[in-house]
Design a protein around this motif. Structure first.
Motif, PDB file in Angstrom:
ATOM      1  N   MET A   1      -5.582   4.900  62.429  1.00 15.33           N
ATOM      2  CA  MET A   1      -7.005   5.131  62.660  1.00 15.33           C
ATOM      3  C   MET A   1      -7.534   6.005  61.531  1.00 15.33           C
ATOM      4  O   MET A   1      -6.869   6.922  61.081  1.00 15.33           O
ATOM      5  CB  MET A   1      -7.170   5.865  64.015  1.00 15.33           C
ATOM      6  N   LYS A   2      -8.748   5.702  61.084  1.00 14.50           N
ATOM      7  CA  LYS A   2      -9.340   6.464  59.979  1.00 14.50           C
ATOM      8  C   LYS A   2     -10.254   7.539  60.535  1.00 14.50           C
ATOM      9  O   LYS A   2     -11.077   7.272  61.407  1.00 14.50           O
ATOM     10  CB  LYS A   2     -10.193   5.546  59.108  1.00 14.50           C
ATOM     11  N   TYR A   3     -10.123   8.719  59.988  1.00 17.44           N
ATOM     12  CA  TYR A   3     -10.991   9.833  60.352  1.00 17.44           C
ATOM     13  C   TYR A   3     -11.704  10.344  59.101  1.00 17.44           C
ATOM     14  O   TYR A   3     -11.304  10.047  57.975  1.00 17.44           O
ATOM     15  CB  TYR A   3     -10.172  10.971  60.968  1.00 17.44           C
ATOM     16  N   GLY A   4     -12.762  11.135  59.319  1.00 16.95           N
ATOM     17  CA  GLY A   4     -13.467  11.775  58.210  1.00 16.95           C
ATOM     18  C   GLY A   4     -14.293  12.922  58.752  1.00 16.95           C
ATOM     19  O   GLY A   4     -14.548  12.995  59.958  1.00 16.95           O
ATOM     20  N   VAL A   5     -14.703  13.838  57.871  1.00 16.12           N
ATOM     21  CA  VAL A   5     -15.521  14.984  58.293  1.00 16.12           C
ATOM     22  C   VAL A   5     -16.771  15.043  57.418  1.00 16.12           C
ATOM     23  O   VAL A   5     -16.671  14.994  56.182  1.00 16.12           O
ATOM     24  CB  VAL A   5     -14.736  16.309  58.173  1.00 16.12           C
ATOM     25  N   VAL A   6     -17.928  15.109  58.054  1.00 13.99           N
ATOM     26  CA  VAL A   6     -19.197  15.097  57.313  1.00 13.99           C
ATOM     27  C   VAL A   6     -20.191  16.100  57.893  1.00 13.99           C
ATOM     28  O   VAL A   6     -20.004  16.618  58.996  1.00 13.99           O
ATOM     29  CB  VAL A   6     -19.884  13.700  57.345  1.00 13.99           C
ATOM     30  N   ILE A   7     -21.249  16.332  57.109  1.00  9.14           N
ATOM     31  CA  ILE A   7     -22.445  17.018  57.596  1.00  9.14           C
ATOM     32  C   ILE A   7     -23.543  15.964  57.703  1.00  9.14           C
ATOM     33  O   ILE A   7     -23.783  15.242  56.723  1.00  9.14           O
ATOM     34  CB  ILE A   7     -22.901  18.104  56.592  1.00  9.14           C
ATOM     35  N   PHE A   8     -24.190  15.846  58.853  1.00 12.02           N
ATOM     36  CA  PHE A   8     -25.407  15.043  58.930  1.00 12.02           C
ATOM     37  C   PHE A   8     -26.589  15.971  58.686  1.00 12.02           C
ATOM     38  O   PHE A   8     -26.803  16.905  59.458  1.00 12.02           O
ATOM     39  CB  PHE A   8     -25.556  14.364  60.298  1.00 12.02           C
ATOM     40  N   PRO A   9     -27.358  15.741  57.632  1.00 12.39           N
ATOM     41  CA  PRO A   9     -28.515  16.616  57.389  1.00 12.39           C
ATOM     42  C   PRO A   9     -29.608  16.359  58.425  1.00 12.39           C
ATOM     43  O   PRO A   9     -29.448  15.534  59.328  1.00 12.39           O
ATOM     44  CB  PRO A   9     -28.962  16.224  55.977  1.00 12.39           C
ATOM     45  N   SER A  10     -30.719  17.074  58.310  1.00 12.25           N
ATOM     46  CA  SER A  10     -31.831  16.948  59.251  1.00 12.25           C
ATOM     47  C   SER A  10     -32.391  15.531  59.267  1.00 12.25           C
ATOM     48  O   SER A  10     -32.190  14.759  58.327  1.00 12.25           O
ATOM     49  CB  SER A  10     -32.946  17.902  58.843  1.00 12.25           C
ATOM     50  N   LYS A  11     -33.124  15.219  60.319  1.00  9.04           N
ATOM     51  CA  LYS A  11     -33.770  13.908  60.407  1.00  9.04           C
ATOM     52  C   LYS A  11     -34.639  13.667  59.171  1.00  9.04           C
ATOM     53  O   LYS A  11     -34.634  12.582  58.600  1.00  9.04           O
ATOM     54  CB  LYS A  11     -34.608  13.829  61.676  1.00  9.04           C
ATOM     55  N   LYS A  12     -35.371  14.701  58.741  1.00  8.35           N
ATOM     56  CA  LYS A  12     -36.277  14.547  57.605  1.00  8.35           C
ATOM     57  C   LYS A  12     -35.521  14.057  56.360  1.00  8.35           C
ATOM     58  O   LYS A  12     -35.919  13.094  55.710  1.00  8.35           O
ATOM     59  CB  LYS A  12     -36.967  15.882  57.308  1.00  8.35           C
ATOM     60  N   LEU A  13     -34.411  14.743  56.064  1.00  4.10           N
ATOM     61  CA  LEU A  13     -33.643  14.387  54.873  1.00  4.10           C
ATOM     62  C   LEU A  13     -32.959  13.024  55.059  1.00  4.10           C
ATOM     63  O   LEU A  13     -32.876  12.228  54.114  1.00  4.10           O
ATOM     64  CB  LEU A  13     -32.621  15.493  54.593  1.00  4.10           C
ATOM     65  N   GLN A  14     -32.501  12.746  56.262  1.00  6.05           N
ATOM     66  CA  GLN A  14     -31.886  11.438  56.523  1.00  6.05           C
ATOM     67  C   GLN A  14     -32.908  10.308  56.332  1.00  6.05           C
ATOM     68  O   GLN A  14     -32.576   9.253  55.799  1.00  6.05           O
ATOM     69  CB  GLN A  14     -31.314  11.389  57.941  1.00  6.05           C
ATOM     70  N   ASP A  15     -34.152  10.562  56.779  1.00 12.17           N
ATOM     71  CA  ASP A  15     -35.182   9.530  56.622  1.00 12.17           C
ATOM     72  C   ASP A  15     -35.496   9.282  55.140  1.00 12.17           C
ATOM     73  O   ASP A  15     -35.675   8.131  54.722  1.00 12.17           O
ATOM     74  CB  ASP A  15     -36.462   9.932  57.378  1.00 12.17           C
ATOM     75  N   ILE A  16     -35.555  10.362  54.350  1.00 11.67           N
ATOM     76  CA  ILE A  16     -35.777  10.203  52.896  1.00 11.67           C
ATOM     77  C   ILE A  16     -34.645   9.372  52.291  1.00 11.67           C
ATOM     78  O   ILE A  16     -34.871   8.392  51.579  1.00 11.67           O
ATOM     79  CB  ILE A  16     -35.854  11.576  52.188  1.00 11.67           C
ATOM     80  N   ALA A  17     -33.412   9.775  52.590  1.00 11.83           N
ATOM     81  CA  ALA A  17     -32.250   9.065  52.028  1.00 11.83           C
ATOM     82  C   ALA A  17     -32.258   7.590  52.447  1.00 11.83           C
ATOM     83  O   ALA A  17     -32.025   6.698  51.630  1.00 11.83           O
ATOM     84  CB  ALA A  17     -30.957   9.745  52.461  1.00 11.83           C
ATOM     85  N   ASN A  18     -32.580   7.342  53.717  1.00 14.93           N
ATOM     86  CA  ASN A  18     -32.554   5.960  54.211  1.00 14.93           C
ATOM     87  C   ASN A  18     -33.613   5.072  53.579  1.00 14.93           C
ATOM     88  O   ASN A  18     -33.425   3.857  53.476  1.00 14.93           O
ATOM     89  CB  ASN A  18     -32.714   5.940  55.728  1.00 14.93           C
ATOM     90  N   SER A  19     -34.728   5.669  53.144  1.00 12.64           N
ATOM     91  CA  SER A  19     -35.767   4.850  52.519  1.00 12.64           C
ATOM     92  C   SER A  19     -35.215   4.178  51.254  1.00 12.64           C
ATOM     93  O   SER A  19     -35.648   3.094  50.876  1.00 12.64           O
ATOM     94  CB  SER A  19     -37.003   5.692  52.211  1.00 12.64           C
ATOM     95  N   TYR A  20     -34.209   4.794  50.630  1.00 10.55           N
ATOM     96  CA  TYR A  20     -33.527   4.155  49.495  1.00 10.55           C
ATOM     97  C   TYR A  20     -32.306   3.359  49.949  1.00 10.55           C
ATOM     98  O   TYR A  20     -32.071   2.249  49.491  1.00 10.55           O
ATOM     99  CB  TYR A  20     -33.096   5.212  48.468  1.00 10.55           C
ATOM    100  N   ARG A  21     -31.533   3.970  50.852  1.00 17.34           N
ATOM    101  CA  ARG A  21     -30.269   3.345  51.271  1.00 17.34           C
ATOM    102  C   ARG A  21     -30.476   1.943  51.840  1.00 17.34           C
ATOM    103  O   ARG A  21     -29.666   1.046  51.632  1.00 17.34           O
ATOM    104  CB  ARG A  21     -29.578   4.206  52.326  1.00 17.34           C
ATOM    105  N   LYS A  22     -31.559   1.800  52.588  1.00 16.86           N
ATOM    106  CA  LYS A  22     -31.864   0.524  53.225  1.00 16.86           C
ATOM    107  C   LYS A  22     -31.803  -0.622  52.223  1.00 16.86           C
ATOM    108  O   LYS A  22     -31.303  -1.703  52.526  1.00 16.86           O
ATOM    109  CB  LYS A  22     -33.260   0.610  53.838  1.00 16.86           C
ATOM    110  N   ARG A  23     -32.315  -0.373  51.028  1.00 15.27           N
ATOM    111  CA  ARG A  23     -32.324  -1.409  50.006  1.00 15.27           C
ATOM    112  C   ARG A  23     -31.093  -1.390  49.099  1.00 15.27           C
ATOM    113  O   ARG A  23     -30.629  -2.414  48.639  1.00 15.27           O
ATOM    114  CB  ARG A  23     -33.569  -1.252  49.119  1.00 15.27           C
ATOM    115  N   TYR A  24     -30.568  -0.189  48.823  1.00 16.39           N
ATOM    116  CA  TYR A  24     -29.614  -0.059  47.718  1.00 16.39           C
ATOM    117  C   TYR A  24     -28.197   0.376  48.097  1.00 16.39           C
ATOM    118  O   TYR A  24     -27.345   0.495  47.232  1.00 16.39           O
ATOM    119  CB  TYR A  24     -30.165   0.939  46.686  1.00 16.39           C
ATOM    120  N   ASP A  25     -27.979   0.672  49.369  1.00 23.64           N
ATOM    121  CA  ASP A  25     -26.653   1.178  49.730  1.00 23.64           C
ATOM    122  C   ASP A  25     -25.936   0.159  50.610  1.00 23.64           C
ATOM    123  O   ASP A  25     -26.334  -0.085  51.747  1.00 23.64           O
ATOM    124  CB  ASP A  25     -26.781   2.527  50.455  1.00 23.64           C
ATOM    125  N   THR A  26     -24.849  -0.413  50.076  1.00 25.85           N
ATOM    126  CA  THR A  26     -24.088  -1.426  50.820  1.00 25.85           C
ATOM    127  C   THR A  26     -23.438  -0.837  52.072  1.00 25.85           C
ATOM    128  O   THR A  26     -23.011  -1.579  52.951  1.00 25.85           O
ATOM    129  CB  THR A  26     -22.976  -2.023  49.932  1.00 25.85           C
TER     130      THR A  26
END
Lengths: 171, 171
Positions: A1-26
């Motif tokens: 099983m694969k594990y990982g550890v991350v920080i999820f930033p605030s909704k605001k920052l996630q929304d900014i990142a996703n506006s690009y990721r949606k198109r450009y992040d596989t």
């Protein structure tokens, strides 16, 4: 099983990142925007109690802290990944060290620690040039508090699920 | 901002659910397989501390318990959603009650509580007939322990992120 550890930033920052990721992040549909502290590593379910203990310990030894996200950059020439740069912070290093020291699991990919939020990856050279052109003058200049880290595991279809959150500085 | 409270079942059960969801669930990419305890509700970020306190309290009052997942069913004629039925358990009801009592936020959709893991939704009548045909004889007969619940929030793109996990029976 694969594990990982991350920080999820605030909704605001996630929304900014996703506006690009949606198109450009596989990897867009596999995980919400995040800052990787420990990239994916293989461990058995029997080892989970030990891993949870270690991540809890790492989190409790670090107080909540501020991160600064400044601008978009690229990992070129190493690869074509474009990311929002998270400025160095001693607390980020402490978390990284605590999860990569002796007796911890070896991660699948070993890079020097460079905290970031990926917004584009697996681009062609032309796409990379194009996206970087759009982003060069992007001034993010965002500051926010980090007060928790997340232990994740990966499902068969590649999607990551949160196993547990750990508050920084908690007893 | 939209919040919700769910149980993420084990990787094994999530993988089984996803083998169907991938093809038949229009919400597949928004959230991993889950049992909804409190469906989406609107609240401000200022209310988050109160909400976290309430979910923690609800979790701490219930000890870890076993759930039984038995078979695939459909909500027809109410709608075409197909799900893995989670058998009634007093602890599920306790969690539900604690998060729907007086002073809690009103959810966007109000149904009688019927714990389940959705595996297909927004099917045409023909698809529904076809998928139910495949699943009628599916004997899941799976038992597992639930020892945590998750508070989620929704990003602009519709994807749900975990804000915090709460262990059942924890102080």
């Amino acid at each position: 099983m694969k594990y990982g550890v991350v920080i999820f930033p605030s909704k605001k920052l996630q929304d900014i990142a996703n506006s690009y990721r949606k198109r450009y992040d596989t990897k867009y549909s596999f995980i919400p925007p995040h800052i990787t502290i420990k990239s994916s590593f293989e461990a058995t379910e029997e080892e989970l109690t030990t891993i949870v203990g270690r991540v809890r310990q790492a989190a409790s030894n670090v107080q909540p802290f501020l991160i600064n996200v400044t601008k978009a950059k690229s990992f070129q020439p190493a690869n074509n990944t474009i990311y929002l740069k998270v400025e160095a912070a001693p607390e980020l290093d402490m978390l990284y060290q605590a999860l990569h020291g002796e007796g911890t699991h070896k991660t699948d990919v070993e890079y020097a620690f460079s905290p970031h939020i990926t917004i584009a990856q697996e681009l062609s050279n032309d796409e990379h040039l194009d996206v970087m052109g759009q982003l060069t003058n992007l001034n993010v200049d965002h500051q926010e508090k980090v007060d928790r880290i997340h232990l994740l595991y990966q499902l068969e279809d590649g999607v990551w699920t949160v196993y547990e959150t750990f508050r920084l500085g908690a007893e």
